[in-house]
Write an enzyme that holds these catalytic residues in place. Sequence first.
Site, mmCIF file in Angstrom:
data_model
loop_
_atom_site.group_PDB
_atom_site.id
_atom_site.type_symbol
_atom_site.label_atom_id
_atom_site.label_comp_id
_atom_site.label_asym_id
_atom_site.label_seq_id
_atom_site.Cartn_x
_atom_site.Cartn_y
_atom_site.Cartn_z
ATOM 1 N N HIS A 29 0.838 -1.217 0.000
ATOM 2 C CA HIS A 29 0.000 0.000 0.000
ATOM 3 C C HIS A 29 0.870 1.262 0.000
ATOM 4 O O HIS A 29 0.426 2.317 0.424
ATOM 5 C CB HIS A 29 -0.987 0.007 1.181
ATOM 6 C CG HIS A 29 -2.075 -1.006 1.015
ATOM 7 N ND1 HIS A 29 -3.268 -0.729 0.386
ATOM 8 C CD2 HIS A 29 -2.136 -2.312 1.367
ATOM 9 C CE1 HIS A 29 -4.031 -1.818 0.372
ATOM 10 N NE2 HIS A 29 -3.354 -2.800 0.965
ATOM 11 N N THR A 30 2.095 1.111 -0.444
ATOM 12 C CA THR A 30 2.959 2.281 -0.581
ATOM 13 C C THR A 30 2.976 2.787 -2.026
ATOM 14 O O THR A 30 3.344 3.932 -2.263
ATOM 15 C CB THR A 30 4.407 1.952 -0.148
ATOM 16 O OG1 THR A 30 4.785 0.729 -0.778
ATOM 17 C CG2 THR A 30 4.523 1.793 1.349
ATOM 18 N N ASP A 167 2.380 -3.911 -9.482
ATOM 19 C CA ASP A 167 2.218 -5.239 -10.074
ATOM 20 C C ASP A 167 2.697 -5.288 -11.526
ATOM 21 O O ASP A 167 3.446 -6.183 -11.924
ATOM 22 C CB ASP A 167 0.742 -5.669 -10.010
ATOM 23 C CG ASP A 167 0.217 -5.640 -8.584
ATOM 24 O OD1 ASP A 167 1.023 -5.818 -7.656
ATOM 25 O OD2 ASP A 167 -0.999 -5.447 -8.404
HETATM 26 C C1 GLA Z 1 -2.556 -4.727 -4.870
HETATM 27 C C2 GLA Z 1 -2.476 -3.598 -5.884
HETATM 28 C C3 GLA Z 1 -1.120 -2.914 -5.835
HETATM 29 C C4 GLA Z 1 -0.720 -2.537 -4.418
HETATM 30 C C5 GLA Z 1 -0.947 -3.709 -3.475
HETATM 31 C C6 GLA Z 1 -0.707 -3.337 -2.049
HETATM 32 O O1 GLA Z 1 -1.692 -5.764 -5.230
HETATM 33 O O2 GLA Z 1 -2.685 -4.110 -7.185
HETATM 34 O O3 GLA Z 1 -1.109 -1.797 -6.680
HETATM 35 O O4 GLA Z 1 -1.400 -1.383 -3.991
HETATM 36 O O5 GLA Z 1 -2.250 -4.238 -3.586
HETATM 37 O O6 GLA Z 1 0.627 -3.054 -1.847
#
Ligand code: GLA
Length: 384
Positions: A29-30, A167
């Site tokens: 969540h960064t 991702d």
């Molecule tokens: C999911 C989202 C990413 C990221 C993570 C938490 O995987 O697709 O963009 O925010 O959660 O780190």
Amino acid sequence: MAFCTGSRPAVNSYGVWFAPGRGNLMGEHTDYNEGLVLPFALAQGVTASVSLRDDGLLVMRSKQMPDDIVSVPVDALSSASVRGWAAYPAGVAWALRSEGVAVPGASIEIDSDLPVGAGVSSSAALECAVALGLSSLAGLSVTRRALAAIARQAENEFVGAPTGIIDQHASLLCEAGHAMLLDCATRSITQVPFDPAAAGVVALLIDTRVTHALVSGAYARRRAECEEAARQLGVPFLGQVTSLAQVDELADPVLRRRARHVVSDSARARAIATALTSGPPAVVASSEIYGYIGKLLTEAHLSLRNDFEVSWPEADVAVETVLASGAYGARMIGGGFGGSVLALVPAECATVVRTDISRVFAARGWAPPEFLDAVPSAAARQIA
Ligand code: GLA
């Protein structure tokens, strides 16, 4: 957006592309807070076999969903006009078209050895494999960073999941034997050597079998809380806050906890990247580097559980169990509310760790967890 670096005539009408899922050592969540993340690509991923068609249709099949064949004219794609798994490949075609690319009709056959909803970015892997395939068959020469932006646009604007950039960047830009420190503000990338097997360590992914869905509201609520915390602190993004003392200025206890998680997780990502590059801090023997990294993982889990409140019971129990069975450290990965735990385990304890978690889950009447050895692997590529 000018994302093309050039173009060349399409020479092929068929090809096969593979894009990996990802693990994440640190930084949860960064990404949408413009902080730091430290993901690595997995050996497992999604394969897209793409062949051009001359009838202007996008025909999408998946080995995992054999009864759900989706066919749509490329010209008729509009935001959210396709639902379910096919929204990801259709969204990529839509995003490429919205950037002015003449996306041809194509048959897309998907196969995957990634668990879905397990927090290892099966959706980004699907997008990235299709983005590579379609752009390549359209004769485009596109940078990987630009393709990552296209894939993310598909997920945000077509599928409707308000995710960040980790991702797609991980799937398209990681290197084998490395984790990738990505500064989500500047987009600068540093490849950091990460080869747990060489150190006698297993990076074990434990799929808790609780699936998550990022289109659901909790992820978006966390984003909104972070935006509000940044606004109250007078910065555009929480990633710009580097001191926890500044976080303490927030009067609202919930916003304070959310911000504390974001700021501390970015700091942990930097600390791990530094340790893997130049060795752990002087007080830690270099042979203890995985003990040091493991402690940071466990600290991050507590932060995700207590401050960011995105953990779930199966993840908490998995973390407690692996620690009691000899792991260096462990934490939930991904967006939360379901998915996987990443544990760093001395190789000699790996069997005990797996057995113990399976036993504990069975005793609670939970679905049996699944395990995957996470080997830092290469980014997306054409394989045929
Ligand atoms: C999911 C989202 C990413 C990221 C993570 C938490 O995987 O697709 O963009 O925010 O959660 O780190």
